[in-house]
Design a protein around this motif. Structure first.
Motif, PDB file in Angstrom:
ATOM      1  N   HIS A   1      19.329   8.018  31.404  1.00 26.87           N
ATOM      2  CA  HIS A   1      18.901   9.421  31.431  1.00 26.87           C
ATOM      3  C   HIS A   1      17.718   9.704  32.350  1.00 26.87           C
ATOM      4  N   GLY A   2      17.196   8.673  33.013  1.00 26.27           N
ATOM      5  CA  GLY A   2      16.116   8.911  33.964  1.00 26.27           C
ATOM      6  C   GLY A   2      14.780   8.379  33.502  1.00 26.27           C
ATOM      7  N   PRO A   3      13.857   8.177  34.461  1.00 23.90           N
ATOM      8  CA  PRO A   3      12.533   7.623  34.148  1.00 23.90           C
ATOM      9  C   PRO A   3      11.807   8.445  33.092  1.00 23.90           C
ATOM     10  N   GLY A   4      11.136   7.743  32.195  1.00 21.96           N
ATOM     11  CA  GLY A   4      10.336   8.399  31.181  1.00 21.96           C
ATOM     12  C   GLY A   4      11.078   8.792  29.924  1.00 21.96           C
ATOM     13  N   THR A   5      12.398   8.620  29.920  1.00 18.04           N
ATOM     14  CA  THR A   5      13.163   8.985  28.717  1.00 18.04           C
ATOM     15  C   THR A   5      12.671   8.218  27.499  1.00 18.04           C
ATOM     16  N   HIS A   6      12.294   6.969  27.702  1.00 11.46           N
ATOM     17  CA  HIS A   6      11.886   6.133  26.564  1.00 11.46           C
ATOM     18  C   HIS A   6      10.663   6.677  25.834  1.00 11.46           C
ATOM     19  N   LEU A   7       9.891   7.553  26.476  1.00 15.34           N
ATOM     20  CA  LEU A   7       8.704   8.101  25.829  1.00 15.34           C
ATOM     21  C   LEU A   7       9.054   9.016  24.663  1.00 15.34           C
ATOM     22  N   ARG A   8      10.300   9.436  24.593  1.00 20.00           N
ATOM     23  CA  ARG A   8      10.731  10.204  23.423  1.00 20.00           C
ATOM     24  C   ARG A   8      10.532   9.411  22.129  1.00 20.00           C
ATOM     25  N   LEU A   9      10.566   8.087  22.244  1.00 19.91           N
ATOM     26  CA  LEU A   9      10.337   7.249  21.069  1.00 19.91           C
ATOM     27  C   LEU A   9       8.932   7.458  20.505  1.00 19.91           C
ATOM     28  N   GLY A  10       8.005   7.851  21.359  1.00 22.41           N
ATOM     29  CA  GLY A  10       6.633   8.052  20.921  1.00 22.41           C
ATOM     30  C   GLY A  10       6.381   9.392  20.275  1.00 22.41           C
ATOM     31  N   ALA A  11       7.353  10.283  20.345  1.00 26.14           N
ATOM     32  CA  ALA A  11       7.153  11.618  19.783  1.00 26.14           C
ATOM     33  C   ALA A  11       7.312  11.634  18.276  1.00 26.14           C
ATOM     34  N   MET A  12       8.027  10.656  17.734  1.00 26.86           N
ATOM     35  CA  MET A  12       8.305  10.666  16.297  1.00 26.86           C
ATOM     36  C   MET A  12       7.301   9.789  15.567  1.00 26.86           C
ATOM     37  N   MET A  13       6.197  10.387  15.160  1.00 26.55           N
ATOM     38  CA  MET A  13       5.163   9.672  14.423  1.00 26.55           C
ATOM     39  C   MET A  13       5.359   9.942  12.935  1.00 26.55           C
ATOM     40  N   ARG A  14       6.073   9.071  12.281  1.00 25.71           N
ATOM     41  CA  ARG A  14       6.330   9.234  10.849  1.00 25.71           C
ATOM     42  C   ARG A  14       5.964   7.945  10.135  1.00 25.71           C
ATOM     43  N   PHE A  15       5.009   8.032   9.226  1.00 27.16           N
ATOM     44  CA  PHE A  15       4.600   6.860   8.472  1.00 27.16           C
ATOM     45  C   PHE A  15       5.491   6.749   7.237  1.00 27.16           C
ATOM     46  N   THR A  16       6.537   5.926   7.371  1.00 31.09           N
ATOM     47  CA  THR A  16       7.505   5.754   6.284  1.00 31.09           C
ATOM     48  C   THR A  16       7.778   4.270   6.080  1.00 31.09           C
ATOM     49  N   PRO A  17       6.833   3.565   5.465  1.00 27.95           N
ATOM     50  CA  PRO A  17       7.033   2.119   5.257  1.00 27.95           C
ATOM     51  C   PRO A  17       8.167   1.833   4.289  1.00 27.95           C
ATOM     52  N   LYS A  18       8.767   0.670   4.461  1.00 25.88           N
ATOM     53  CA  LYS A  18       9.764   0.204   3.496  1.00 25.88           C
ATOM     54  C   LYS A  18       9.004  -0.492   2.365  1.00 25.88           C
ATOM     55  N   TRP A  19       9.404  -0.195   1.129  1.00 28.24           N
ATOM     56  CA  TRP A  19       8.623  -0.678  -0.005  1.00 28.24           C
ATOM     57  C   TRP A  19       9.104  -2.044  -0.470  1.00 28.24           C
ATOM     58  N   THR A  20       8.971  -2.998   0.454  1.00 29.61           N
ATOM     59  CA  THR A  20       9.185  -4.402   0.127  1.00 29.61           C
ATOM     60  C   THR A  20       7.893  -4.926  -0.501  1.00 29.61           C
ATOM     61  N   ASP A  21       7.789  -6.226  -0.710  1.00 27.79           N
ATOM     62  CA  ASP A  21       6.593  -6.795  -1.314  1.00 27.79           C
ATOM     63  C   ASP A  21       5.984  -7.832  -0.369  1.00 27.79           C
ATOM     64  N   PRO A  22       4.980  -7.458   0.422  1.00 27.63           N
ATOM     65  CA  PRO A  22       4.332  -6.147   0.488  1.00 27.63           C
ATOM     66  C   PRO A  22       5.119  -5.187   1.375  1.00 27.63           C
ATOM     67  N   PRO A  23       4.755  -3.900   1.377  1.00 23.24           N
ATOM     68  CA  PRO A  23       5.473  -2.922   2.205  1.00 23.24           C
ATOM     69  C   PRO A  23       5.274  -3.207   3.691  1.00 23.24           C
ATOM     70  N   THR A  24       6.203  -2.695   4.498  1.00 23.76           N
ATOM     71  CA  THR A  24       6.114  -2.963   5.931  1.00 23.76           C
ATOM     72  C   THR A  24       6.596  -1.774   6.754  1.00 23.76           C
ATOM     73  N   VAL A  25       6.021  -1.629   7.938  1.00 29.03           N
ATOM     74  CA  VAL A  25       6.465  -0.602   8.878  1.00 29.03           C
ATOM     75  C   VAL A  25       7.390  -1.197   9.939  1.00 29.03           C
ATOM     76  N   SER A  26       7.725  -2.479   9.822  1.00 31.42           N
ATOM     77  CA  SER A  26       8.624  -3.104  10.797  1.00 31.42           C
ATOM     78  C   SER A  26      10.036  -2.539  10.664  1.00 31.42           C
ATOM     79  N   SER A  27      10.773  -2.576  11.752  1.00 25.76           N
ATOM     80  CA  SER A  27      12.123  -2.005  11.790  1.00 25.76           C
ATOM     81  C   SER A  27      13.165  -3.079  12.028  1.00 25.76           C
ATOM     82  N   THR A  28      14.330  -2.892  11.424  1.00 19.38           N
ATOM     83  CA  THR A  28      15.463  -3.784  11.648  1.00 19.38           C
ATOM     84  C   THR A  28      16.190  -3.373  12.921  1.00 19.38           C
TER      85      THR A  28
END
Length: 363
Positions: A30-57
């Motif tokens: 889609h052209g240079p800079g498209t990947h910056l769209r990933l930075g627009a979604m700032m949502r703090f939604t950790p997975k409630w493992t033990d302990p919780p984590t913000v890492s993604s599968t």
């Protein structure tokens, strides 16, 4: 654009090893800079493992790539022969422990992505990952391997190969969601109260690294790059604190308050007092940093921040602190390892002077 041009335009130091090669595909589609769209979604939604984590599968990163970057998975398989026979670009996930171009080779097991373009006899591997580790540096790279070389690297493990194609680019990214104070408090408390303190700090080091990268990408996307600096310093503080705790030192418990403040969008309240240390101590700090980084002292003196120095990272900071403590006989408590005290020559000098004065007054 050539693959090299695309790679050079990726903000690889702001993404994890699964996200970054999807970013390459997005910019190619889609052209240079498209990947910056990933930075627009700032949502703090950790997975409630033990302990919780913000890492993604892997699947979570793929869903994110479809909703924000217009990338659609059209094929998925686990057949290396099929991968090497195909002439299209594939997004591949394998065990970093087996990948010789990464610093994790024969060091750590973890999912790691890269792109594969297979030819009749050779394979072009593209990996945009950027990180400094205790085993060396990872930098964006394009390398050519023989087919049998890549086959041998991937043998004996479950490899996921995906054909990811350009779909419709969404018109706009969702607005960032404000953090929920209760969720933030629960997340931080999980690490503050985890019984195994070494494990807590080992995991917290990764969590703050991921959060720092997330905020850096958001800062680049929104043109507010300085907003990511407190997160970078916090991640560095967590790393240093964890390494020292593993060596039997006290943990810097103030980090938990700083983490909660940053997650809620507040500025950290702790400030460094002005240094009254003598010039000899400052010279020792400069000399130690220069020796560890193998830089001229003039370069160290000319840097406003330690982070601006070539080769400086959290691993080098641990070495600097250990040498300074050994040379001065000063013991720096874990509670003094804050984002502000680890920022510059002046802040380190002030830290050592303050700790030395405290030791003298208690003698």
């Amino acid at each position: 654009m050539t693959p090299e041009d695309i790679l050079s335009g990726i903000h690889a130091d702001a993404m994890d090893c699964l996200q970054v090669n999807l970013a390459v595909l997005a910019d190619a589609a889609h052209g240079p800079g498209t990947h910056l769209r990933l930075g627009a979604m700032m949502r703090f939604t950790p997975k409630w493992t033990d302990p919780p984590t913000v890492s993604s599968t892997v699947d979570e990163r793929l869903c994110e790539a479809e909703s924000l970057l217009g990338l659609v998975v059209t094929e998925r398989h686990h057949d290396t022969d099929r991968l090497l026979a195909d002439r299209r670009t594939h997004y591949v996930v394998a065990d970093a422990y087996t990948l010789p171009w990464t610093p994790y080779f024969q060091q750590r097991h973890m999912d790691h992505s890269f792109l594969v373009d297979a030819g009749a006899d050779e394979v072009v591997v593209t990996d945009a990952y950027h990180n400094d580790t205790q085993w060396g540096a990872a930098r964006p790279t394009i390398l050519t391997l023989r087919q049998d070389e890549l086959r041998a690297i991937l043998s004996g493990q479950r490899v996921t190969s995906l054909l990811v194609q350009a779909g419709r680019l969404p018109s706009a990214a969702p607005d960032p969601a404000p953090p929920d104070p209760g969720m933030v408090s629960r997340y931080v408390a999980a690490y503050r109260e985890l019984p195994d303190r070494v494990e807590a700090w080992d995991r917290l080091t990764l969590e703050t690294w991921l959060l720092a990268r997330q905020h850096l990408l958001n800062a680049v996307a929104t043109g507010t790059s300085e907003a990511a600096d407190p997160w970078r310093r916090l991640a560095q503080q967590a790393f240093v604190g964890g390494r020292r705790l593993a060596a039997g030192r006290a943990e810097p418990v103030e980090l938990f308050t700083a983490l909660e403040e940053l997650l809620l969008g507040h500025k950290c309240s702790r400030k460094v007092t002005a240094s009254t240390a003598d010039s000899a101590l400052r010279a020792q700090v400069v000399a130690t940093i220069a020796d560890v980084l193998r830089l001229p002292r003039e370069v160290v003196l000319g840097a406003a921040r330690l982070a601006d120095l070539p080769q400086f990272n959290s691993f080098r900071l641990v070495d600097v602190l250990a040498r300074l403590e050994g040379a001065t006989g000063v013991v720096v408590p874990g509670t003094e390892l804050t984002a502000e005290t680890l920022t510059s020559v002046e802040s380190l000098t002030a830290l050592l002077a303050r700790c030395a004065e405290r030791e003298v007054s208690h003698a």
